[in-house]
Motif scaffolding. Structure first.
Motif, PDB file in Angstrom:
ATOM      1  N   UNK A  86      47.934  43.055  32.480  1.00  0.00           N
ATOM      2  CA  UNK A  86      49.297  43.454  32.144  1.00  0.00           C
ATOM      3  C   UNK A  86      49.693  42.672  30.904  1.00  0.00           C
ATOM      4  N   UNK A  87      49.718  43.345  29.770  1.00  0.00           N
ATOM      5  CA  UNK A  87      49.964  42.692  28.487  1.00  0.00           C
ATOM      6  C   UNK A  87      51.385  42.139  28.426  1.00  0.00           C
ATOM      7  N   UNK A  88      52.345  42.899  28.911  1.00  0.00           N
ATOM      8  CA  UNK A  88      53.747  42.487  28.840  1.00  0.00           C
ATOM      9  C   UNK A  88      53.998  41.220  29.653  1.00  0.00           C
ATOM     10  N   UNK A  89      53.438  41.180  30.849  1.00  0.00           N
ATOM     11  CA  UNK A  89      53.647  40.026  31.728  1.00  0.00           C
ATOM     12  C   UNK A  89      52.637  38.910  31.481  1.00  0.00           C
ATOM     13  N   UNK A  90      51.643  39.192  30.633  1.00  0.00           N
ATOM     14  CA  UNK A  90      50.593  38.221  30.336  1.00  0.00           C
ATOM     15  C   UNK A  90      49.907  37.767  31.627  1.00  0.00           C
ATOM     16  N   UNK A  91      49.470  38.749  32.375  1.00  0.00           N
ATOM     17  CA  UNK A  91      48.813  38.481  33.649  1.00  0.00           C
ATOM     18  C   UNK A  91      47.515  39.275  33.762  1.00  0.00           C
ATOM     19  N   UNK A  92      46.494  38.647  34.327  1.00  0.00           N
ATOM     20  CA  UNK A  92      45.304  39.381  34.733  1.00  0.00           C
ATOM     21  C   UNK A  92      45.574  39.878  36.146  1.00  0.00           C
ATOM     22  N   UNK A  93      45.743  41.185  36.280  1.00  0.00           N
ATOM     23  CA  UNK A  93      46.098  41.759  37.578  1.00  0.00           C
ATOM     24  C   UNK A  93      44.902  41.793  38.525  1.00  0.00           C
ATOM     25  N   UNK A  94      43.726  42.090  37.976  1.00  0.00           N
ATOM     26  CA  UNK A  94      42.518  42.175  38.796  1.00  0.00           C
ATOM     27  C   UNK A  94      41.323  41.647  38.002  1.00  0.00           C
ATOM     28  N   UNK A  95      40.467  40.910  38.675  1.00  0.00           N
ATOM     29  CA  UNK A  95      39.123  40.562  38.204  1.00  0.00           C
ATOM     30  C   UNK A  95      38.176  41.091  39.270  1.00  0.00           C
ATOM     31  N   UNK A  96      37.203  41.880  38.873  1.00  0.00           N
ATOM     32  CA  UNK A  96      36.391  42.533  39.895  1.00  0.00           C
ATOM     33  C   UNK A  96      34.934  42.706  39.466  1.00  0.00           C
ATOM     34  N   UNK A  97      34.101  42.879  40.463  1.00  0.00           N
ATOM     35  CA  UNK A  97      32.741  43.369  40.248  1.00  0.00           C
ATOM     36  C   UNK A  97      32.837  44.868  39.968  1.00  0.00           C
ATOM     37  N   UNK A  98      31.859  45.396  39.246  1.00  0.00           N
ATOM     38  CA  UNK A  98      31.818  46.832  38.987  1.00  0.00           C
ATOM     39  C   UNK A  98      30.359  47.242  38.800  1.00  0.00           C
ATOM     40  N   UNK A  99      29.999  48.377  39.363  1.00  0.00           N
ATOM     41  CA  UNK A  99      28.617  48.864  39.272  1.00  0.00           C
ATOM     42  C   UNK A  99      28.379  49.630  37.980  1.00  0.00           C
ATOM     43  N   UNK A 100      27.117  49.668  37.570  1.00  0.00           N
ATOM     44  CA  UNK A 100      26.728  50.518  36.447  1.00  0.00           C
ATOM     45  C   UNK A 100      25.744  51.590  36.929  1.00  0.00           C
ATOM     46  N   UNK A 101      25.370  52.485  36.028  1.00  0.00           N
ATOM     47  CA  UNK A 101      24.496  53.603  36.373  1.00  0.00           C
ATOM     48  C   UNK A 101      23.081  53.175  36.727  1.00  0.00           C
ATOM     49  N   UNK A 102      22.468  53.871  37.664  1.00  0.00           N
ATOM     50  CA  UNK A 102      21.138  53.491  38.157  1.00  0.00           C
ATOM     51  C   UNK A 102      20.064  53.545  37.080  1.00  0.00           C
ATOM     52  N   UNK A 103      20.229  54.428  36.096  1.00  0.00           N
ATOM     53  CA  UNK A 103      19.238  54.514  35.015  1.00  0.00           C
ATOM     54  C   UNK A 103      19.593  53.643  33.814  1.00  0.00           C
ATOM     55  N   UNK A 104      20.656  52.854  33.955  1.00  0.00           N
ATOM     56  CA  UNK A 104      21.004  51.914  32.883  1.00  0.00           C
ATOM     57  C   UNK A 104      20.254  50.596  33.023  1.00  0.00           C
TER      58      UNK A 104
END
Length: 211
Positions: A86-104
């Protein structure tokens, strides 16, 4: 085909914008970026250059909310590499794991593609669009805005959704997350909240800092 970092035109656009700014305005903008980056405590998590590039796009394009999302596919899937800010509030709302494609790739995403049926992740700028309920439950459609990099996102059904294979417990079992068919899949316990925070017109910046 391997695509390194952010699309060349993307950087060119930012440089042109920078050159078109009066010196005092550009200096002020750099101070603004630096101050925001420091206040978010992103040093060591997100490269300053990638953050600066994303923020320039955010400033020069109308977003539906003061929110932007960054994904660094240069990091391994065993690390958190997805940030909602959130740029206005200067907050990181979420930090998360995220998957990528199987052929990547396995632990690291090393190959990126815009091709239908490639089962690879795409880099570039996305606009978070509308939500729907599908085979992965509550999901968010994405529009790829980077020509040649991710503009087949709709045709490829690249969406944000929750998945059990994106849960951090999978990392404990196998050392990496499970992989998607190219979608940025999030842990199921978090996906609904993230989708609601970014849906309907915010921007997502997918890059690979070490590609």
């Amino acid at each position: 085909m391997k695509q390194a970092g952010v699309a060349p035109w993307y950087r060119v656009v930012f440089y042109v914008l920078a050159l078109s700014m009066p010196t005092t305005v550009w200096a002020s903008f750099k101070d603004e970026v630096s101050g925001l980056y420091q206040s978010l405590n992103l040093d060591g998590e997100v490269s300053y250059q990638a953050f600066s590039d994303a923020y320039r796009h955010f400033k020069h394009n109308q977003s539906s909310k003061p929110v932007m999302t960054l994904i660094d596919y240069g990091k391994p899937s065993s690390e958190k590499r997805f940030w909602v800010i959130n740029v206005k509030k200067r907050q990181v709302l979420f930090r998360s794991y995220v998957s990528h494609g199987k052929n990547s790739g396995a632990l690291y995403a090393k190959r990126f593609s815009n091709q239908i049926n490639s089962l690879q992740t795409s880099l570039g700028v996305y606009r978070a669009a509308e939500t729907y309920h599908g085979k992965h439950g509550y999901s968010l459609r994405l529009d790829g805005l980077s020509k040649g990099l991710n503009d087949n996102a709709r045709a490829r059904a690249i969406v944000i959704h929750g998945a059990d294979y994106a849960h951090p417990k999978v990392i404990k079992q196998s050392g990496q997350l499970g992989r998607s068919w190219g979608c940025p899949a999030l842990p199921s316990y978090l996906s609904t909240r993230v989708i609601d925070a970014i849906k309907n017109g915010t921007f997502i910046y997918a890059f690979a800092s070490q590609a």
